[in-house]
Design an enzyme around this catalytic site. Structure first.
Site, PDB file in Angstrom:
ATOM      1  N   GLU A 142       0.765  -1.259  -0.076  1.00 40.47           N
ATOM      2  CA  GLU A 142      -0.184   0.119  -0.066  1.00 40.47           C
ATOM      3  C   GLU A 142       0.871   1.198   0.116  1.00 40.47           C
ATOM      4  OE1 GLU A 142      -3.391   0.866  -0.324  1.00 40.47           O
ATOM      5  OE2 GLU A 142      -2.537   2.911  -0.001  1.00 40.47           O
ATOM      6  N   ASP A 149      -5.449  -4.230  -8.094  1.00 38.65           N
ATOM      7  CA  ASP A 149      -6.560  -3.371  -7.675  1.00 38.65           C
ATOM      8  C   ASP A 149      -6.362  -1.960  -7.551  1.00 38.65           C
ATOM      9  OD1 ASP A 149      -9.316  -2.827  -7.057  1.00 38.65           O
ATOM     10  OD2 ASP A 149      -9.228  -3.552  -4.955  1.00 38.65           O
TER      11      ASP A 149
HETATM   12  C1  LIG Z   1      -9.091   0.216  -4.772  1.00 39.45           C
HETATM   13  S1  LIG Z   1      -8.221   0.564  -3.464  1.00 39.45           S
HETATM   14  C2  LIG Z   1      -7.775  -1.122  -2.867  1.00 39.45           C
HETATM   15  C3  LIG Z   1      -8.778  -1.954  -2.396  1.00 39.45           C
HETATM   16  C4  LIG Z   1      -8.344  -3.378  -1.724  1.00 39.45           C
HETATM   17  N1  LIG Z   1      -7.863  -4.190  -2.733  1.00 39.45           N
HETATM   18  C5  LIG Z   1      -9.474  -4.114  -1.491  1.00 39.45           C
HETATM   19  O1  LIG Z   1     -10.065  -4.752  -2.214  1.00 39.45           O
HETATM   20  O2  LIG Z   1      -9.977  -4.017  -0.358  1.00 39.45           O
HETATM   21  C6  LIG Z   1      -6.701   0.930  -4.007  1.00 39.45           C
HETATM   22  C7  LIG Z   1      -5.583   1.265  -3.018  1.00 39.45           C
HETATM   23  O3  LIG Z   1      -4.493   1.489  -3.708  1.00 39.45           O
HETATM   24  C8  LIG Z   1      -3.641   2.551  -3.219  1.00 39.45           C
HETATM   25  N2  LIG Z   1      -2.673   2.931  -4.060  1.00 39.45           N
HETATM   26  C9  LIG Z   1      -2.693   3.954  -4.896  1.00 39.45           C
HETATM   27  N3  LIG Z   1      -1.559   3.897  -5.813  1.00 39.45           N
HETATM   28  C10 LIG Z   1      -0.922   2.809  -5.404  1.00 39.45           C
HETATM   29  C11 LIG Z   1       0.486   2.246  -5.807  1.00 39.45           C
HETATM   30  N4  LIG Z   1       0.917   2.984  -6.886  1.00 39.45           N
HETATM   31  N5  LIG Z   1       0.815   1.300  -5.194  1.00 39.45           N
HETATM   32  C12 LIG Z   1       0.464   0.644  -4.174  1.00 39.45           C
HETATM   33  N6  LIG Z   1      -1.107   1.076  -3.727  1.00 39.45           N
HETATM   34  C13 LIG Z   1      -1.443   2.324  -4.300  1.00 39.45           C
HETATM   35  C14 LIG Z   1      -4.751   3.527  -2.686  1.00 39.45           C
HETATM   36  O4  LIG Z   1      -4.135   4.314  -1.485  1.00 39.45           O
HETATM   37  C15 LIG Z   1      -5.915   2.589  -2.189  1.00 39.45           C
HETATM   38  O5  LIG Z   1      -5.728   2.182  -0.886  1.00 39.45           O
END
Ligand SMILES: C[S@@+](CC[C@H](N)C(=O)[O-])C[C@H]1O[C@@H](n2cnc3c(N)ncnc32)[C@H](O)[C@@H]1O
Length: 285
Positions: A123, A169
């Site tokens: 994350e 995701d």
């Molecule tokens: C759609 S949410 C994830 C939901 C989670 N996978 C679930 O099913 O409960 C996307 C997440 O990715 C994080 N994020 C954004 N850019 C990112 C990156 N480059 N690498 C890792 N996390 C990232 C955001 O802060 C957010 O918490």
């Protein structure tokens, strides 16, 4: 990075993603051999549906609230069976039946994890990473990293276990995120072509998704499934009209399970449209 998943947790897109996630994990448990999960965009793991943010959008009412809420019809037996691993996590979090907590992907992965399995949760958002750390607790099977999930597709594959799942995701904050996701997936696939990959995407307009699917086909990736539900007519690209998953190397049981689940979920969640589709972008070899 403005995206915060708490506003969307438990919506219809989460339900499809998390039911599918639980079906894949259940399949991996058919063998005693350990499996590995890489969750590249983990979020905070657990969502408080009574929080100001979740209440503000109320999106979960149109998702988990419609699936099993007090005013919803009971699930038909076949659907209840397919949803059971996912709903078991919900029941564990909400033992009195009041829907207060919704599990993110890390919570589902952790709850279903066996002694021999491992999972990596990545994350990038510092505040969300802190919340994820609090929610996950300490366990030798789980590895948390405040990092860029895309780079994990290079650094964390292939896993020692040589079997398992990569959940991708992203938040879709950038307009080119569909094609970027496929490019980054291909980096992971180059390193580990036998893993299961599950990639989520929002459906606002059809074109963005079609372009991403074509990239998968053009890259010559076999065994690629596309599963979608549409809940609104695609007459504006300014709202979430549907949700979809690209699933590469799906468990052989998953196609038939989704063939039962998708039409039901489209009907249960549908608003101005109630359609689903399930197609092979490229067939299994
Ligand atoms: C759609 S949410 C994830 C939901 C989670 N996978 C679930 O099913 O409960 C996307 C997440 O990715 C994080 N994020 C954004 N850019 C990112 C990156 N480059 N690498 C890792 N996390 C990232 C955001 O802060 C957010 O918490």
């Amino acid at each position: 990075m403005n995206y915060r998943h708490i506003y969307h947790a438990g919506n219809f897109a989460d339900c499809l993603k998390h039911i599918t996630l639980s079906r894949i994990l259940l399949y991996l448990q058919k063998k005693d051999k350990p499996y590995y999960t890489l969750d590249t965009h983990a979020g905070i793991g657990l969502y408080d549906l009574s929080s100001e943010e979740a209440q503000k959008t109320g999106e979960w009412n149109g998702g988990i609230g419609k699936l099993i809420g007090p005013s919803s019809d009971p699930l038909p037996p076949e659907i209840a069976t397919l949803c059971a691993p996912f709903l078991d996590v919900i029941k564990m979090l909400n033992p009195d039946g009041q829907m207060r907590s919704y599990p993110g992907s890390p919570e589902i992965v952790q709850t279903m994890c066996r002694e021999q399995d491992r999972a990596f949760f990545i994350e990038l958002h510092p505040d969300d990473f802190d919340l994820l750390s609090d929610n996950c607790g300490r366990d030798r099977r789980f590895f948390l990293r405040e990092d860029d999930g895309w780079s994990a597709l290079r650094s964390d594959l292939p896993p020692l276990e040589r079997r398992g799942l990569v959940l991708i995701d992203p938040p879709y904050e950038e307009p080119d995120e569909y094609t970027y996701m496929v490019e980054q997936f291909l980096e992971g696939y180059k390193r580990w072509s036998t893993g299961i990959y599950c990639m989520w995407y929002p459906i606002k307009a059809r074109r963005d998704v079609d372009v991403a699917a074509q990239m998968i086909a053009d890259a010559g990736i076999p065994n690629a499934l596309r599963a979608e539900i549409i809940i609104n007519k695609l007459d504006t690209a300014h709202r979430l009209n549907g949700t979809g998953l690209f699933i590469i190397n799906p468990p052989y049981t998953l196609h038939d399970e989704l063939a039962v689940l998708l039409p039901f979920l489209a009907k249960r969640f549908g608003l101005t449209a109630q359609r689903s589709s399930l197609e092979w972008i490229t067939p299994p070899k």
